[in-house]
Design a protein around this motif. Structure first.
Motif, PDB file in Angstrom:
ATOM      1  N   PHE A 165       0.846  -1.188   0.000  1.00  0.00           N
ATOM      2  CA  PHE A 165       0.000   0.000   0.000  1.00  0.00           C
ATOM      3  C   PHE A 165       0.887   1.245   0.000  1.00  0.00           C
ATOM      4  CE2 PHE A 165      -2.902  -3.069   2.091  1.00  0.00           C
ATOM      5  CZ  PHE A 165      -3.965  -2.992   1.196  1.00  0.00           C
ATOM      6  N   TYR A 166       0.273   2.361  -0.383  1.00  0.00           N
ATOM      7  CA  TYR A 166       0.987   3.634  -0.305  1.00  0.00           C
ATOM      8  C   TYR A 166       1.212   4.031   1.153  1.00  0.00           C
ATOM      9  CZ  TYR A 166       1.267   5.114  -5.169  1.00  0.00           C
ATOM     10  OH  TYR A 166       1.611   5.235  -6.490  1.00  0.00           O
ATOM     11  N   GLY A 171       5.415  15.667   1.305  1.00  0.00           N
ATOM     12  CA  GLY A 171       5.165  15.931  -0.109  1.00  0.00           C
ATOM     13  C   GLY A 171       5.104  14.720  -1.004  1.00  0.00           C
ATOM     14  N   TYR A 172       5.439  13.531  -0.474  1.00  0.00           N
ATOM     15  CA  TYR A 172       5.496  12.354  -1.328  1.00  0.00           C
ATOM     16  C   TYR A 172       4.902  11.135  -0.630  1.00  0.00           C
ATOM     17  CZ  TYR A 172       8.607  15.038  -4.302  1.00  0.00           C
ATOM     18  OH  TYR A 172       9.115  16.002  -5.119  1.00  0.00           O
ATOM     19  N   GLN A 173       4.494  10.159  -1.450  1.00  0.00           N
ATOM     20  CA  GLN A 173       4.064   8.854  -0.969  1.00  0.00           C
ATOM     21  C   GLN A 173       4.606   7.796  -1.919  1.00  0.00           C
ATOM     22  OE1 GLN A 173      -0.079   8.500   0.387  1.00  0.00           O
ATOM     23  NE2 GLN A 173      -0.322  10.700   0.023  1.00  0.00           N
ATOM     24  N   ALA A 174       4.774   6.590  -1.398  1.00  0.00           N
ATOM     25  CA  ALA A 174       5.249   5.481  -2.234  1.00  0.00           C
ATOM     26  C   ALA A 174       4.721   4.175  -1.665  1.00  0.00           C
ATOM     27  CB  ALA A 174       6.779   5.455  -2.293  1.00  0.00           C
ATOM     28  N   VAL A 175       4.656   3.173  -2.527  1.00  0.00           N
ATOM     29  CA  VAL A 175       4.161   1.863  -2.117  1.00  0.00           C
ATOM     30  C   VAL A 175       5.257   1.099  -1.383  1.00  0.00           C
ATOM     31  CG1 VAL A 175       3.316  -0.381  -2.945  1.00  0.00           C
ATOM     32  CG2 VAL A 175       2.474   1.753  -3.982  1.00  0.00           C
ATOM     33  N   VAL A 176       4.874   0.525  -0.252  1.00  0.00           N
ATOM     34  CA  VAL A 176       5.781  -0.294   0.552  1.00  0.00           C
ATOM     35  C   VAL A 176       5.102  -1.625   0.843  1.00  0.00           C
ATOM     36  CG1 VAL A 176       7.141  -0.439   2.672  1.00  0.00           C
ATOM     37  CG2 VAL A 176       6.687   1.795   1.645  1.00  0.00           C
ATOM     38  N   TYR A 215      10.858   5.041   5.266  1.00  0.00           N
ATOM     39  CA  TYR A 215      10.028   4.149   4.459  1.00  0.00           C
ATOM     40  C   TYR A 215      10.535   4.043   3.029  1.00  0.00           C
ATOM     41  CZ  TYR A 215       7.502   7.685   1.695  1.00  0.00           C
ATOM     42  OH  TYR A 215       7.169   8.672   0.794  1.00  0.00           O
ATOM     43  N   LEU A 216      11.211   5.076   2.527  1.00  0.00           N
ATOM     44  CA  LEU A 216      11.736   5.041   1.160  1.00  0.00           C
ATOM     45  C   LEU A 216      12.805   3.972   0.988  1.00  0.00           C
ATOM     46  CD1 LEU A 216      11.924   8.844   0.322  1.00  0.00           C
ATOM     47  CD2 LEU A 216      10.298   7.164  -0.572  1.00  0.00           C
ATOM     48  N   ASP A 217      13.454   3.560   2.076  1.00  0.00           N
ATOM     49  CA  ASP A 217      14.444   2.488   1.989  1.00  0.00           C
ATOM     50  C   ASP A 217      13.796   1.157   1.607  1.00  0.00           C
ATOM     51  OD1 ASP A 217      16.443   4.266   2.825  1.00  0.00           O
ATOM     52  OD2 ASP A 217      16.060   3.831   4.937  1.00  0.00           O
ATOM     53  N   ARG A 218      12.513   1.012   1.888  1.00  0.00           N
ATOM     54  CA  ARG A 218      11.781  -0.219   1.573  1.00  0.00           C
ATOM     55  C   ARG A 218      10.805  -0.045   0.408  1.00  0.00           C
ATOM     56  NH1 ARG A 218      12.464  -3.862   5.724  1.00  0.00           N
ATOM     57  NH2 ARG A 218      12.925  -3.051   7.809  1.00  0.00           N
ATOM     58  N   ALA A 219      10.659   1.158  -0.093  1.00  0.00           N
ATOM     59  CA  ALA A 219       9.605   1.457  -1.065  1.00  0.00           C
ATOM     60  C   ALA A 219       9.908   0.914  -2.458  1.00  0.00           C
ATOM     61  CB  ALA A 219       9.390   2.962  -1.149  1.00  0.00           C
ATOM     62  N   ILE A 220       8.838   0.699  -3.225  1.00  0.00           N
ATOM     63  CA  ILE A 220       8.948   0.445  -4.656  1.00  0.00           C
ATOM     64  C   ILE A 220       9.052   1.825  -5.301  1.00  0.00           C
ATOM     65  CG2 ILE A 220       7.793  -0.522  -6.685  1.00  0.00           C
ATOM     66  CD1 ILE A 220       6.262  -2.372  -4.715  1.00  0.00           C
ATOM     67  N   ARG A 237      -0.360   0.324 -10.017  1.00  0.00           N
ATOM     68  CA  ARG A 237       0.560  -0.637 -10.673  1.00  0.00           C
ATOM     69  C   ARG A 237       0.432  -0.545 -12.189  1.00  0.00           C
ATOM     70  NH1 ARG A 237       2.987  -4.382  -7.356  1.00  0.00           N
ATOM     71  NH2 ARG A 237       1.964  -4.879  -5.362  1.00  0.00           N
ATOM     72  N   ARG A 238      -0.820  -0.481 -12.672  1.00  0.00           N
ATOM     73  CA  ARG A 238      -1.039  -0.407 -14.112  1.00  0.00           C
ATOM     74  C   ARG A 238      -0.592   0.941 -14.666  1.00  0.00           C
ATOM     75  NH1 ARG A 238      -5.654  -3.578 -12.615  1.00  0.00           N
ATOM     76  NH2 ARG A 238      -6.904  -1.715 -12.192  1.00  0.00           N
TER      77      ARG A 238
END
Length: 218
Positions: free
Chosen positions: A130-131, A139-144, A186-191, A213-214
């Motif tokens: 999930f994000y 300012g940012y989000q990423a999937v982990v 969290y960015l260390d583990r993020a996609i 993802r798509r």
């Protein structure tokens, strides 16, 4: 060609008197600021809390961390995020009123919880993607991808050590905050291909990350 492994800075623990004085200096602010990525305190494993603070100061620190978390707003805050290198974190999540989101993310309310010297272990192999965002990376989000179910062992403010099971979104919060105490973001583990600026996140604000993802190709 192999990449160099990340280096974990080795820093000598601060003496008891220095920790106590530093905490008092942080608590002098009505609402201490949240430090941002790039501050070294976020990249050093926090030292175990071993009674460096008197009971009154510990209560004040926990209360202040809770206020900072609510003001941000966020659902978790680790002591290093206000510049204090101790293994203490606070968590609280009201959950979501959307039953579809709640079901997809296993997002049940998480009552106010204080983790002192937490460690966790996965209970099963299942992981959820999930994000996530972080108050120290605005300012940012990423999937982990995170463990769906964990058991966490930690000390409570009254000195009792407990082991508690968490699953779904509460487990994600525990893992995120414990990572902070280990000097990780969290960015260390993020996609990283999923990285999304907040102003673009409305595109992917779905119960799951399938559409992201798509759209983003990860």
């Amino acid at each position: 060609m192999t990449a160099d492994a990340p280096r974990t800075p080795v820093v000598a623990p601060l003496p008891r008197e220095a920790i106590a004085a530093h905490v008092e200096s942080v608590l002098a602010a009505d609402l201490p600021p949240i430090v941002a990525a790039g501050h070294p305190v976020l990249r050093r494993p926090a030292q175990d809390y071993e009674g460096e603070l008197d009971d009154g100061t510990l209560v004040r620190l926990i209360a202040t961390m809770r206020r900072v978390m609510h003001a941000a707003p966020g659902v978790g805050l680790a002591a290093p995020q206000i510049g204090i290198p101790l293994r203490i974190a606070v968590l609280e999540d009201q959950g979501t009123a959307d039953p579809v989101v709640a079901a997809a993310r296993t997002r049940a309310p998480l009552p106010f919880t204080v983790l002192i010297n937490p460690r966790y272990a996965a209970v099963e192999d299942k992981r959820d993607a999930f994000y996530e965002g972080c108050l120290s990376v605005p300012g940012y989000q990423a999937v982990v991808e995170r463990h769906h179910r964990i058991e966490a062992t930690y000390t409570q403010p009254d000195g009792r050590t407990v082991t508690t099971g968490f699953q779904g979104w509460p487990a994600r919060i525990v893992q995120h905050e414990t990572d902070h105490l280990d000097g990780m973001l969290y960015l260390d583990r993020a996609i990283l291909r999923s990285l999304t600026a907040n102003q673009e996140h409305h595109r992917w604000a779905q119960p799951t990350v399938d559409e992201a993802r798509r759209g983003l190709g990860f």
